[in-house]
Structures are given as C-alpha cells and as structure tokens.
Design a protein around this motif. Sequence first.
Motif, mmCIF file in Angstrom:
data_model
loop_
_atom_site.group_PDB
_atom_site.id
_atom_site.type_symbol
_atom_site.label_atom_id
_atom_site.label_comp_id
_atom_site.label_asym_id
_atom_site.label_seq_id
_atom_site.Cartn_x
_atom_site.Cartn_y
_atom_site.Cartn_z
ATOM 1 N N VAL A 76 -1.326 -29.506 10.207
ATOM 2 C CA VAL A 76 -2.556 -29.950 9.554
ATOM 3 C C VAL A 76 -2.192 -30.953 8.465
ATOM 4 O O VAL A 76 -1.094 -30.917 7.921
ATOM 5 C CB VAL A 76 -3.368 -28.790 8.930
ATOM 6 C CG1 VAL A 76 -3.913 -27.880 9.982
ATOM 7 C CG2 VAL A 76 -2.565 -28.035 7.913
ATOM 8 N N SER A 77 -3.134 -31.806 8.150
ATOM 9 C CA SER A 77 -2.920 -32.768 7.073
ATOM 10 C C SER A 77 -3.326 -32.141 5.746
ATOM 11 O O SER A 77 -4.130 -31.201 5.703
ATOM 12 C CB SER A 77 -3.750 -34.029 7.322
ATOM 13 O OG SER A 77 -5.127 -33.738 7.214
ATOM 14 N N SER A 78 -2.787 -32.670 4.659
ATOM 15 C CA SER A 78 -3.171 -32.161 3.337
ATOM 16 C C SER A 78 -4.656 -32.411 3.093
ATOM 17 O O SER A 78 -5.326 -31.620 2.444
ATOM 18 C CB SER A 78 -2.327 -32.808 2.241
ATOM 19 O OG SER A 78 -2.504 -34.208 2.241
ATOM 20 N N ARG A 79 -5.167 -33.493 3.660
ATOM 21 C CA ARG A 79 -6.601 -33.786 3.525
ATOM 22 C C ARG A 79 -7.441 -32.674 4.150
ATOM 23 O O ARG A 79 -8.435 -32.230 3.599
ATOM 24 C CB ARG A 79 -6.893 -35.126 4.176
ATOM 25 C CG ARG A 79 -8.324 -35.540 4.107
ATOM 26 C CD ARG A 79 -8.490 -36.918 4.718
ATOM 27 N NE ARG A 79 -9.883 -37.270 4.800
ATOM 28 C CZ ARG A 79 -10.335 -38.293 5.453
ATOM 29 N NH1 ARG A 79 -9.512 -39.108 6.075
ATOM 30 N NH2 ARG A 79 -11.626 -38.540 5.501
ATOM 31 N N ARG A 80 -7.027 -32.229 5.330
ATOM 32 C CA ARG A 80 -7.776 -31.164 6.018
ATOM 33 C C ARG A 80 -7.666 -29.843 5.273
ATOM 34 O O ARG A 80 -8.628 -29.072 5.240
ATOM 35 C CB ARG A 80 -7.264 -31.026 7.451
ATOM 36 C CG ARG A 80 -7.970 -29.957 8.253
ATOM 37 C CD ARG A 80 -9.424 -30.253 8.492
ATOM 38 N NE ARG A 80 -9.961 -29.294 9.449
ATOM 39 C CZ ARG A 80 -11.136 -28.713 9.349
ATOM 40 N NH1 ARG A 80 -11.943 -28.999 8.368
ATOM 41 N NH2 ARG A 80 -11.530 -27.848 10.255
ATOM 42 N N LEU A 81 -6.514 -29.581 4.659
ATOM 43 C CA LEU A 81 -6.368 -28.351 3.886
ATOM 44 C C LEU A 81 -7.327 -28.306 2.705
ATOM 45 O O LEU A 81 -7.716 -27.232 2.262
ATOM 46 C CB LEU A 81 -4.933 -28.191 3.387
ATOM 47 C CG LEU A 81 -3.926 -27.719 4.417
ATOM 48 C CD1 LEU A 81 -2.540 -27.670 3.794
ATOM 49 C CD2 LEU A 81 -4.297 -26.368 4.987
ATOM 50 N N ARG A 82 -7.712 -29.461 2.198
ATOM 51 C CA ARG A 82 -8.663 -29.517 1.077
ATOM 52 C C ARG A 82 -10.115 -29.489 1.538
ATOM 53 O O ARG A 82 -11.025 -29.424 0.729
ATOM 54 C CB ARG A 82 -8.400 -30.766 0.242
ATOM 55 C CG ARG A 82 -7.076 -30.738 -0.490
ATOM 56 C CD ARG A 82 -6.942 -31.887 -1.475
ATOM 57 N NE ARG A 82 -7.126 -33.200 -0.873
ATOM 58 C CZ ARG A 82 -6.158 -33.970 -0.366
ATOM 59 N NH1 ARG A 82 -4.914 -33.545 -0.393
ATOM 60 N NH2 ARG A 82 -6.428 -35.151 0.142
ATOM 61 N N ASP A 83 -10.341 -29.532 2.831
ATOM 62 C CA ASP A 83 -11.695 -29.560 3.382
ATOM 63 C C ASP A 83 -12.330 -28.174 3.259
ATOM 64 O O ASP A 83 -11.812 -27.197 3.797
ATOM 65 C CB ASP A 83 -11.621 -29.973 4.851
ATOM 66 C CG ASP A 83 -12.975 -30.132 5.508
ATOM 67 O OD1 ASP A 83 -13.979 -29.624 4.971
ATOM 68 O OD2 ASP A 83 -13.026 -30.773 6.570
#
Length: 70
Positions: free
Chosen positions: A36-43
């Motif tokens: 997963v991307s760090s962006r998705r983890l913040r979603d």
Amino acid sequence: MNALPAIDRNIVEMAYADFAAWGRAGLTVPKISVNVSSRRLRDPSLISDLRAMNIPPGVMSFELLGIHLP
C-alpha cells in the motif's frame, strides 16, 4: 476521481480470495502481505473498507511502498 481506493480494494479482495482458496486446498499459508502507499494509509476510508471485507485478524499485513529518490 481518485481510482487508488478502488484498485487497492480489488487487490486486497483478490489476495484474500487466493488465501482462502489455498486454505481450502489444504495449503497452509500463515499470512499474506499487500503493498500500500503511504497516501492510502492516510485515507479515512481504508479502515471501513477493510472491515467490510471481514478479513480475520492476523491474516493480512501491509507493506508500505517507499519513494526512491535519485
């Protein structure tokens, strides 16, 4: 529209379906990992998406994708 959540959800669903099929076939796989991307983890929708899939605790882990700078 950001397609990342839909793509991530599809990948997680496919990985878990494979994991379940391996178990039904008698193969023991202790855990699966999904990138997963760090962006998705913040979603904020990530947690609700995962809960909706009813994946048992301890079955899936996430590998954080890093950014490689030159």
